[in-house]
Design a protein around this motif. Structure first.
Motif, PDB file in Angstrom:
ATOM      1  N   THR A 214      -5.591   8.450  -0.251  1.00 43.10           N
ATOM      2  CA  THR A 214      -5.084   8.233  -1.666  1.00 43.10           C
ATOM      3  C   THR A 214      -5.733   6.842  -2.018  1.00 43.10           C
ATOM      4  N   THR A 215      -6.486   6.664  -3.117  1.00 39.85           N
ATOM      5  CA  THR A 215      -7.357   5.500  -3.588  1.00 39.85           C
ATOM      6  C   THR A 215      -6.953   5.069  -5.093  1.00 39.85           C
ATOM      7  N   LEU A 216      -7.177   4.172  -5.487  1.00 37.43           N
ATOM      8  CA  LEU A 216      -7.602   3.629  -6.893  1.00 37.43           C
ATOM      9  C   LEU A 216      -9.016   2.984  -6.893  1.00 37.43           C
ATOM     10  N   LEU A 217      -9.574   3.472  -7.856  1.00 36.43           N
ATOM     11  CA  LEU A 217     -11.016   2.790  -8.154  1.00 36.43           C
ATOM     12  C   LEU A 217     -10.992   1.982  -9.438  1.00 36.43           C
ATOM     13  N   ILE A 218     -11.060   0.492  -9.485  1.00 33.62           N
ATOM     14  CA  ILE A 218     -10.875   0.032 -10.675  1.00 33.62           C
ATOM     15  C   ILE A 218     -12.469  -0.505 -11.121  1.00 33.62           C
ATOM     16  N   GLN A 219     -12.802  -0.305 -11.958  1.00 35.79           N
ATOM     17  CA  GLN A 219     -14.441  -0.633 -12.464  1.00 35.79           C
ATOM     18  C   GLN A 219     -14.299  -1.699 -13.292  1.00 35.79           C
ATOM     19  N   MET A 220     -14.986  -2.987 -12.978  1.00 36.09           N
ATOM     20  CA  MET A 220     -14.864  -4.026 -13.735  1.00 36.09           C
ATOM     21  C   MET A 220     -16.104  -4.955 -13.809  1.00 36.09           C
ATOM     22  N   ARG A 221     -16.098  -5.809 -14.861  1.00 39.19           N
ATOM     23  CA  ARG A 221     -17.494  -6.345 -15.114  1.00 39.19           C
ATOM     24  C   ARG A 221     -17.324  -7.943 -15.577  1.00 39.19           C
ATOM     25  N   ASP A 222     -18.459  -8.590 -15.446  1.00 38.42           N
ATOM     26  CA  ASP A 222     -18.266  -9.910 -16.481  1.00 38.42           C
ATOM     27  C   ASP A 222     -18.318  -9.679 -17.870  1.00 38.42           C
ATOM     28  N   PRO A 223     -17.283 -10.152 -18.575  1.00 36.60           N
ATOM     29  CA  PRO A 223     -17.113  -9.980 -19.941  1.00 36.60           C
ATOM     30  C   PRO A 223     -18.339 -10.432 -20.849  1.00 36.60           C
TER      31      PRO A 223
ATOM     32  N   LYS B 190      -9.466   4.680 -11.918  1.00 39.56           N
ATOM     33  CA  LYS B 190      -9.407   6.119 -11.393  1.00 39.56           C
ATOM     34  C   LYS B 190      -8.690   6.362 -10.281  1.00 39.56           C
ATOM     35  N   MET B 191      -7.502   7.196 -10.134  1.00 35.86           N
ATOM     36  CA  MET B 191      -6.933   7.552  -8.960  1.00 35.86           C
ATOM     37  C   MET B 191      -7.489   8.735  -8.525  1.00 35.86           C
ATOM     38  N   PHE B 192      -7.831   8.623  -7.225  1.00 37.66           N
ATOM     39  CA  PHE B 192      -8.119   9.860  -6.369  1.00 37.66           C
ATOM     40  C   PHE B 192      -7.169  10.158  -5.368  1.00 37.66           C
ATOM     41  N   ILE B 193      -6.746  11.436  -5.252  1.00 39.99           N
ATOM     42  CA  ILE B 193      -6.289  12.064  -4.206  1.00 39.99           C
ATOM     43  C   ILE B 193      -7.014  13.179  -3.349  1.00 39.99           C
ATOM     44  N   LYS B 194      -7.429  12.695  -2.225  1.00 45.54           N
ATOM     45  CA  LYS B 194      -8.204  14.081  -1.382  1.00 45.54           C
ATOM     46  C   LYS B 194      -7.365  14.642  -0.536  1.00 45.54           C
ATOM     47  N   PRO B 195      -6.954  15.886  -1.215  1.00 44.37           N
ATOM     48  CA  PRO B 195      -5.823  16.577  -0.367  1.00 44.37           C
ATOM     49  C   PRO B 195      -6.051  16.814   1.168  1.00 44.37           C
TER      50      PRO B 195
ATOM     51  N   HIS C 219       0.985   9.449  -5.692  1.00 48.80           N
ATOM     52  CA  HIS C 219       1.369  11.075  -5.509  1.00 48.80           C
ATOM     53  C   HIS C 219       2.246  11.463  -6.335  1.00 48.80           C
ATOM     54  N   GLU C 220       3.507  10.617  -6.858  1.00 52.09           N
ATOM     55  CA  GLU C 220       4.383  10.991  -7.852  1.00 52.09           C
ATOM     56  C   GLU C 220       3.825  11.358  -9.156  1.00 52.09           C
ATOM     57  N   LEU C 221       2.833  10.449  -9.544  1.00 53.57           N
ATOM     58  CA  LEU C 221       2.103  10.494 -10.789  1.00 53.57           C
ATOM     59  C   LEU C 221       1.255  11.916 -10.531  1.00 53.57           C
ATOM     60  N   ALA C 222       0.902  12.038  -9.597  1.00 53.86           N
ATOM     61  CA  ALA C 222      -0.123  13.306  -9.599  1.00 53.86           C
ATOM     62  C   ALA C 222       1.063  14.584  -9.562  1.00 53.86           C
ATOM     63  N   GLU C 223       2.044  14.291  -9.107  1.00 55.27           N
ATOM     64  CA  GLU C 223       3.175  15.768  -9.225  1.00 55.27           C
ATOM     65  C   GLU C 223       3.418  15.834 -10.707  1.00 55.27           C
ATOM     66  N   ARG C 224       3.768  14.779 -11.333  1.00 54.69           N
ATOM     67  CA  ARG C 224       4.061  14.527 -12.859  1.00 54.69           C
ATOM     68  C   ARG C 224       3.175  15.186 -13.702  1.00 54.69           C
ATOM     69  N   LEU C 225       2.009  14.971 -13.410  1.00 53.93           N
ATOM     70  CA  LEU C 225       0.892  15.482 -14.194  1.00 53.93           C
ATOM     71  C   LEU C 225       0.366  16.712 -13.985  1.00 53.93           C
TER      72      LEU C 225
ATOM     73  N   ALA D 208       0.788  -1.339   0.208  1.00 53.93           N
ATOM     74  CA  ALA D 208       0.214   0.022  -0.018  1.00 53.93           C
ATOM     75  C   ALA D 208       1.064   1.348  -0.054  1.00 53.93           C
ATOM     76  N   ALA D 209       1.899   1.216   0.883  1.00 53.65           N
ATOM     77  CA  ALA D 209       2.733   2.401   0.870  1.00 53.65           C
ATOM     78  C   ALA D 209       3.387   2.802  -0.503  1.00 53.65           C
ATOM     79  N   PHE D 210       3.880   1.299  -1.109  1.00 56.43           N
ATOM     80  CA  PHE D 210       4.555   1.612  -2.415  1.00 56.43           C
ATOM     81  C   PHE D 210       3.626   2.309  -3.536  1.00 56.43           C
ATOM     82  N   TYR D 211       2.430   1.872  -3.401  1.00 60.15           N
ATOM     83  CA  TYR D 211       1.354   2.508  -4.261  1.00 60.15           C
ATOM     84  C   TYR D 211       0.877   3.855  -3.978  1.00 60.15           C
ATOM     85  N   ARG D 212       0.924   4.105  -2.894  1.00 63.27           N
ATOM     86  CA  ARG D 212       0.686   5.461  -2.245  1.00 63.27           C
ATOM     87  C   ARG D 212       1.688   6.456  -3.032  1.00 63.27           C
ATOM     88  N   LYS D 213       2.720   6.015  -2.900  1.00 62.10           N
ATOM     89  CA  LYS D 213       3.949   6.947  -3.329  1.00 62.10           C
ATOM     90  C   LYS D 213       3.674   7.176  -4.996  1.00 62.10           C
ATOM     91  N   GLU D 214       3.572   5.808  -5.357  1.00 59.34           N
ATOM     92  CA  GLU D 214       3.403   5.738  -7.082  1.00 59.34           C
ATOM     93  C   GLU D 214       2.347   6.965  -7.311  1.00 59.34           C
TER      94      GLU D 214
END
Ligand SMILES: O=C(O)CCC(=O)C(=O)O
Length: 250
Positions: free
Chosen positions: A215-224, A107-112, A35-41, A27-33
Motif C-alpha cells: 500500500t503506497t501513496l505517490l506524490i508528484q511534485m515540482r519547483d513552482p 496516486k494511491m496504489f494497492i498491489k493486492p 484500504h477503506e477508500l478503495a473499498e468505498r470506491l 503509516a498504519a493509520f494511512y494504510r487503513k485510510e
C-alpha cells in the motif's frame, strides 16, 4: 532535513530512500485510510490500473490487479494533511534543490496479495514533461514493501541520460528487452519510509506474490518555477503549494 551525504546520493543516483518519515503508527493509520477508500470506491467503479504493457511483458501478469485512485486528497481530509507534512516536504525541497514545492498530483496504489500487477520500466517524463526537469516523485510506504511484494526498482544514475524515447502502447514504457524489471535495483522499504526519485529516473516494479497487500501513496511534485513544456496530465489540485510560496499553475 536531509544530510549532505543523502543529497549527494540523490544527485549521483537519481533516487533516495528516506527511512522513517512517518512513524509506524502514522503509516498504519494511512494504510487503513487507503484500504477503506478503495473499498468505498470499488462499489461504483473498477479501480484496476494495470498497464496493457505489463500484461504483455510479464508472463505472470495476465490476471493481476493494481487498485488505484488519483488525487486522494479530494476523498479524505487525512490525505490533505499528509501531503503538507513538514518532514515529507522538507526532504522534497532538499532533493529538488529549491525552497518551494508545488503539487502536480497524487496516486494511491494497492498491489493486492498474490496477484499485484507489475509496472514496466519507464521514466515519468513523457507523462508530464517540464522545462527544467525539477519534477520528483515521493512514494510513501504504508506497509513493508520487500522484494516479494513488488517493491519499486530503479536504474541508478539513469536521470543523467535525460528524456528517453518511450513506447506509448499500454502505458509509456521503455523496451522490455533492454530494461527488464528484474535487472533494476530493488528498493525494499519499511512502513513509513519514503522513496524519492526524479521523473527522469528509470523505474518500475515487480509482481506482488506475497500474502499481503503493498500500500503506497505517490506524490508528484515540482519547483513552482518550472513550467510544463506541454499541457498534459492536468488534474484537480494541481498547483497547490505544499511548502513555501509560488503562483498556482496547472
Ligand atoms: O508503485 C509502483 O510500483 C510504481 C509506480 C510507477 O512507476 C508510476 O506510477 O509511475
Amino acid at each position: 532535513m536531509l544530510t549532505k551525504d543523502q543529497i549527494q546520493f540523490y544527485k549521483d543516483n537519481g533516487y533516495l530512500l528516506v527511512p522513517g518519515v512517518l512513524s509506524p503508527k502514522e503509516a498504519a493509520f494511512y494504510r487503513k485510510e487507503c484500504h477503506e477508500l478503495a473499498e468505498r470506491l470499488s462499489a461504483t467503479r473498477n479501480l484496476d490500473a494495470t498497464w496493457g504493457s505489463a500484461r504483455e511483458s510479464v508472463a505472470q501478469a495476465k490476471d493481476t490487479v493494481i487498485l488505484h485512485c488519483h488525487d486522494v486528497q479530494f476523498y479524505s481530509a487525512a490525505f490533505s494533511r499528509l501531503i503538507v507534512n513538514v518532514r515529507l516536504t522538507e526532504a522534497a525541497a532538499d532533493i529538488i534543490g529549491a525552497p518551494n514545492v508545488q503539487l502536480h498530483h497524487t496516486k494511491m496504489f494497492i498491489k493486492p496479495p498474490e496477484k499485484g500487477s507489475p509496472f514496466p520500466m519507464h521514466q515519468d517524463h513523457p507523462y508530464f514533461p517540464h522545462e527544467r526537469h525539477s519534477m520528483i516523485a515521493a512514494i510513501i510506504h504504508f506497509d513493508d514493501a520487500p522484494i516479494e511484494k513488488g517493491c519499486v526498482r530503479v536504474v541508478p544514475g539513469s536521470h543523467k541520460l535525460g528524456p528517453l524515447e518511450h513506447s506509448s502502447e499500454g502505458g509509456w514504457h521503455l523496451p522490455f528487452e533492454k530494461y527488464p524489471i528484474e535487472s533494476a535495483v530493488a528498493c525494499p522499504a519499511k512502513a513509513g519510509d519514503v522513496l524519492y526519485f526524479s521523473y527522469l529516473t528509470i523505474h518500475g516494479s515487480g509482481l506482488n506474490t506475497s500474502n499481503e497487500a503493498r500500500t503506497t501513496l505517490l506524490i508528484q511534485m515540482r519547483d513552482p518555477d518550472d513550467p510544463p513544456s506541454a499541457h498534459v496530465h492536468l488534474s484537480r489540485g494541481q498547483g497547490m503549494m505544499l511548502r513555501g510560496i509560488g503562483m498556482p499553475r496547472s
